[in-house]
Design a protein around this motif. Structure first.
Motif, short mmCIF file in Angstrom:
data_model
loop_
_atom_site.label_atom_id
_atom_site.label_comp_id
_atom_site.label_asym_id
_atom_site.label_seq_id
_atom_site.Cartn_x
_atom_site.Cartn_y
_atom_site.Cartn_z
N LEU A 1 1.58 9.12 -6.03
CA LEU A 1 2.16 10.46 -5.94
C LEU A 1 2.99 10.77 -7.18
O LEU A 1 2.93 11.87 -7.72
CB LEU A 1 3.01 10.61 -4.67
CG LEU A 1 3.65 11.98 -4.46
CD1 LEU A 1 2.58 13.07 -4.34
CD2 LEU A 1 4.53 11.96 -3.22
N GLU A 2 3.74 9.78 -7.63
CA GLU A 2 4.54 9.97 -8.84
C GLU A 2 3.64 10.25 -10.05
O GLU A 2 3.92 11.13 -10.87
CB GLU A 2 5.41 8.75 -9.09
CG GLU A 2 6.38 8.94 -10.23
CD GLU A 2 7.32 7.75 -10.40
OE1 GLU A 2 7.88 7.63 -11.49
OE2 GLU A 2 7.50 6.96 -9.45
N ALA A 3 2.53 9.52 -10.15
CA ALA A 3 1.58 9.74 -11.25
C ALA A 3 0.98 11.15 -11.16
O ALA A 3 0.80 11.82 -12.18
CB ALA A 3 0.48 8.68 -11.23
N LEU A 4 0.69 11.58 -9.94
CA LEU A 4 0.16 12.93 -9.75
C LEU A 4 1.20 13.98 -10.17
O LEU A 4 0.85 14.98 -10.80
CB LEU A 4 -0.27 13.15 -8.30
CG LEU A 4 -1.53 12.39 -7.85
CD1 LEU A 4 -1.69 12.47 -6.34
CD2 LEU A 4 -2.75 12.92 -8.56
N ALA B 1 -6.90 18.24 -4.30
CA ALA B 1 -7.21 17.54 -3.05
C ALA B 1 -6.49 16.20 -3.00
O ALA B 1 -5.90 15.84 -1.96
CB ALA B 1 -8.72 17.34 -2.93
N ASP B 2 -6.49 15.45 -4.09
CA ASP B 2 -5.82 14.15 -4.16
C ASP B 2 -4.31 14.33 -3.93
O ASP B 2 -3.69 13.60 -3.17
CB ASP B 2 -6.09 13.49 -5.51
CG ASP B 2 -5.61 12.04 -5.58
OD1 ASP B 2 -5.30 11.45 -4.53
OD2 ASP B 2 -5.54 11.50 -6.71
N TYR B 3 -3.74 15.33 -4.57
CA TYR B 3 -2.31 15.59 -4.45
C TYR B 3 -1.96 15.93 -3.00
O TYR B 3 -1.01 15.39 -2.43
CB TYR B 3 -1.89 16.73 -5.38
CG TYR B 3 -0.41 17.01 -5.35
CD1 TYR B 3 0.47 16.31 -6.17
CD2 TYR B 3 0.12 17.97 -4.48
CE1 TYR B 3 1.83 16.54 -6.13
CE2 TYR B 3 1.48 18.22 -4.45
CZ TYR B 3 2.33 17.50 -5.27
OH TYR B 3 3.68 17.75 -5.24
N ALA B 4 -2.72 16.84 -2.40
CA ALA B 4 -2.44 17.25 -1.02
C ALA B 4 -2.56 16.07 -0.06
O ALA B 4 -1.70 15.87 0.81
CB ALA B 4 -3.39 18.37 -0.60
N GLU B 5 -3.60 15.27 -0.24
CA GLU B 5 -3.82 14.12 0.63
C GLU B 5 -2.72 13.07 0.45
O GLU B 5 -2.17 12.55 1.43
CB GLU B 5 -5.19 13.51 0.31
CG GLU B 5 -5.59 12.38 1.21
CD GLU B 5 -6.97 11.85 0.87
OE1 GLU B 5 -7.10 10.63 0.72
OE2 GLU B 5 -7.91 12.66 0.75
N LEU C 1 0.33 13.49 -0.85
CA LEU C 1 1.61 14.03 -0.40
C LEU C 1 1.72 13.97 1.12
O LEU C 1 2.75 13.56 1.66
CB LEU C 1 1.78 15.47 -0.91
CG LEU C 1 3.08 16.16 -0.50
CD1 LEU C 1 4.28 15.42 -1.07
CD2 LEU C 1 3.06 17.61 -0.96
N ALA C 2 0.67 14.36 1.80
CA ALA C 2 0.69 14.33 3.28
C ALA C 2 0.88 12.90 3.78
O ALA C 2 1.67 12.67 4.72
CB ALA C 2 -0.60 14.93 3.84
N ALA C 3 0.21 11.95 3.17
CA ALA C 3 0.35 10.55 3.58
C ALA C 3 1.76 10.04 3.32
O ALA C 3 2.36 9.36 4.16
CB ALA C 3 -0.68 9.68 2.87
N CYS C 4 2.32 10.40 2.18
CA CYS C 4 3.69 9.98 1.85
C CYS C 4 4.69 10.63 2.80
O CYS C 4 5.65 9.98 3.24
CB CYS C 4 4.03 10.33 0.39
SG CYS C 4 3.16 9.30 -0.80
N GLN C 5 4.49 11.88 3.14
CA GLN C 5 5.37 12.55 4.10
C GLN C 5 5.27 11.93 5.47
O GLN C 5 6.27 11.79 6.18
CB GLN C 5 5.03 14.05 4.16
CG GLN C 5 5.46 14.81 2.93
CD GLN C 5 4.98 16.25 2.91
OE1 GLN C 5 3.96 16.58 3.51
NE2 GLN C 5 5.71 17.09 2.21
N SER D 1 0.82 -1.20 0.00
CA SER D 1 0.00 0.00 0.00
C SER D 1 0.86 1.25 0.00
O SER D 1 0.54 2.22 -0.68
CB SER D 1 -0.93 0.01 1.21
OG SER D 1 -1.85 -1.04 1.13
N VAL D 2 1.97 1.21 0.74
CA VAL D 2 2.86 2.35 0.76
C VAL D 2 3.47 2.53 -0.62
O VAL D 2 3.56 3.66 -1.14
CB VAL D 2 3.95 2.19 1.85
CG1 VAL D 2 5.06 3.23 1.69
CG2 VAL D 2 3.32 2.28 3.23
#
Length: 174
Positions: free
Chosen positions: A26-29, A158-162, A164-168, A18-19
């Motif tokens: 994120l890369e696709a975004l 919204a998808d990008y922000a969410e 990115l925050a999860a990846c961080q 999942s990670v």
């Protein structure tokens, strides 16, 4: 998407998978960013175009009213002069002069709004980079298309922000 949801499975390797998927997403975004920037520019330009066209419509309405009051005032003045030249009673002449003053005053009430709308047209044209109102009119998108594009852009943000925050968050836990 938060880290609790990503790693909630008890299956071995599920959290890593999942990670990995999250970072791939994120890369696709990030890969989609140039297209989204173009989309954002298109939405902004179409919004400026709509504002310019609407301001021009309002300006034309006020300008028409202003022109009508000017014409009525000129007509009343001409009638007053004709009445004076024809030796008509003073009361008749005064009625025409009052009409002229009324129409001149009404015209005065429209000068400011006319100038304001003209300035709004110029400002919207400049903001959108348009050379003319015709160019702006050509850039106006139908409301449903503009809404769809703006919605797509907002969903991406919204998808990008969410994501990115999860990846961080995941990176912070490593």
């Amino acid at each position: 998407m938060n880290i609790e949801n990503v790693c909630a499975s008890d299956a071995p390797g599920a959290c890593e998978r999942s990670v990995d998927e999250m970072f791939e997403h994120l890369e696709a975004l990030c890969d989609a960013l140039p297209r989204m920037e173009e989309l954002g520019a298109r939405v902004a330009k179409a919004t400026c175009a709509r504002e310019a066209v609407e301001a021009d419509r309002r300006y034309r309405i006020v300008r028409t009213e202003l022109d009508e009051f000017e014409a009525h005032a000129a007509e009343a003045l001409a009638l007053a002069e004709q009445a004076r030249d024809a030796g008509r009673p003073k009361e008749d002449i005064e009625l025409y002069e009052r009409d002229r003053l009324y129409f001149a005053a009404m015209r005065g009430f429209k000068v400011g709004p006319s100038q304001n709308e003209r300035a709004a047209v110029e400002e919207a044209l400049k903001a959108g980079g348009f050379a003319s109102i015709d160019e702006a009119n050509d850039a106006v998108l139908p409301s449903d298309e503009l809404s769809r594009l703006a919605g797509e852009l907002e969903a991406y943000r919204a998808d990008y922000a969410e994501t990115l925050a999860a990846c961080q968050e995941v990176e912070g836990q490593r």
